[in-house]
Design a protein around this motif. Structure first.
Motif, short mmCIF file in Angstrom:
data_model
loop_
_atom_site.label_atom_id
_atom_site.label_comp_id
_atom_site.label_asym_id
_atom_site.label_seq_id
_atom_site.Cartn_x
_atom_site.Cartn_y
_atom_site.Cartn_z
N ALA A 10 0.84 -1.21 0.00
CA ALA A 10 0.00 0.00 0.00
C ALA A 10 0.87 1.25 0.00
O ALA A 10 0.54 2.24 -0.66
CB ALA A 10 -0.93 -0.01 1.20
N ASN A 13 2.19 1.69 -3.47
CA ASN A 13 1.11 2.19 -4.33
C ASN A 13 0.89 3.67 -4.09
O ASN A 13 0.70 4.44 -5.03
CB ASN A 13 -0.17 1.40 -4.07
CG ASN A 13 -1.26 1.74 -5.06
OD1 ASN A 13 -1.25 2.77 -5.71
ND2 ASN A 13 -2.22 0.84 -5.19
N ALA A 14 0.92 4.10 -2.82
CA ALA A 14 0.74 5.52 -2.51
C ALA A 14 1.87 6.36 -3.11
O ALA A 14 1.63 7.45 -3.64
CB ALA A 14 0.67 5.72 -1.00
N HIS A 106 -6.32 6.50 -4.86
CA HIS A 106 -5.81 6.87 -3.54
C HIS A 106 -6.86 6.61 -2.46
O HIS A 106 -6.54 6.09 -1.39
CB HIS A 106 -5.39 8.34 -3.52
CG HIS A 106 -4.88 8.79 -2.19
ND1 HIS A 106 -3.69 8.36 -1.68
CD2 HIS A 106 -5.41 9.61 -1.27
CE1 HIS A 106 -3.51 8.89 -0.49
NE2 HIS A 106 -4.54 9.66 -0.23
N ASN A 109 -6.97 2.86 -1.92
CA ASN A 109 -5.78 2.44 -1.19
C ASN A 109 -5.93 2.77 0.29
O ASN A 109 -5.66 1.94 1.16
CB ASN A 109 -4.55 3.13 -1.78
CG ASN A 109 -3.26 2.63 -1.18
OD1 ASN A 109 -3.22 1.69 -0.40
ND2 ASN A 109 -2.17 3.28 -1.54
N THR A 110 -6.37 3.97 0.60
CA THR A 110 -6.53 4.40 1.99
C THR A 110 -7.59 3.56 2.70
O THR A 110 -7.40 3.16 3.86
CB THR A 110 -6.93 5.89 2.03
OG1 THR A 110 -5.94 6.65 1.34
CG2 THR A 110 -7.05 6.39 3.45
#
Length: 126
Positions: A10, A13-14, A106, A109-110
């Protein structure tokens, strides 16, 4: 205990999303610059292919992943930049669509990290 790679994944990815957002912002900022060529970053699945995350089974009852050749297809690059007379290849509509995609990714993902964190907290409390 095995390491939790979800948080690492993650985070990567961020970082990729942040890099892509900076690239999109640069493209928008240079929309009127003569000769500027629009840029983009490599897709995140290219980053994933370098990680080589193995799929582990902890029980003989787990299903093994299959990769049927009939489901694979070639991906064509969507390089549809329009070049105007000044030589600029920035298409503001495409850049805004990409910015929206980055925002959605985003948020996803969060939310995944938040849910996984809550699961870990529940597991520790038990």
């Amino acid at each position: 205990m095995q390491p939790l790679t979800l948080f690492s994944l993650a985070s990567q990815n961020a970082n990729w999303l942040a890099t892509r957002q900076v690239t999109i912002a640069s493209n928008v900022a240079n929309a009127n610059t003569p000769g500027y060529r629009a840029q983009d970053v490599a897709p995140f699945n290219a980053v994933l292919s370098h990680l080589q995350l193995p799929i582990a089974t902890t029980s003989s009852g787990h299903l093994q992943p299959e990769t049927p050749s009939g489901l694979k297809s070639a991906v064509k690059p969507a390089d549809t930049w329009d070049v105007v007379y000044s030589g600029n290849s920035v298409n503001l509509e495409q850049e805004m669509m990409k910015a929206g995609q980055v925002g959605n990714a985003h948020t996803l993902n969060t939310n995944i990290v938040r849910a996984f964190h809550q699961l870990l907290q529940m597991a520790v409390k038990v």
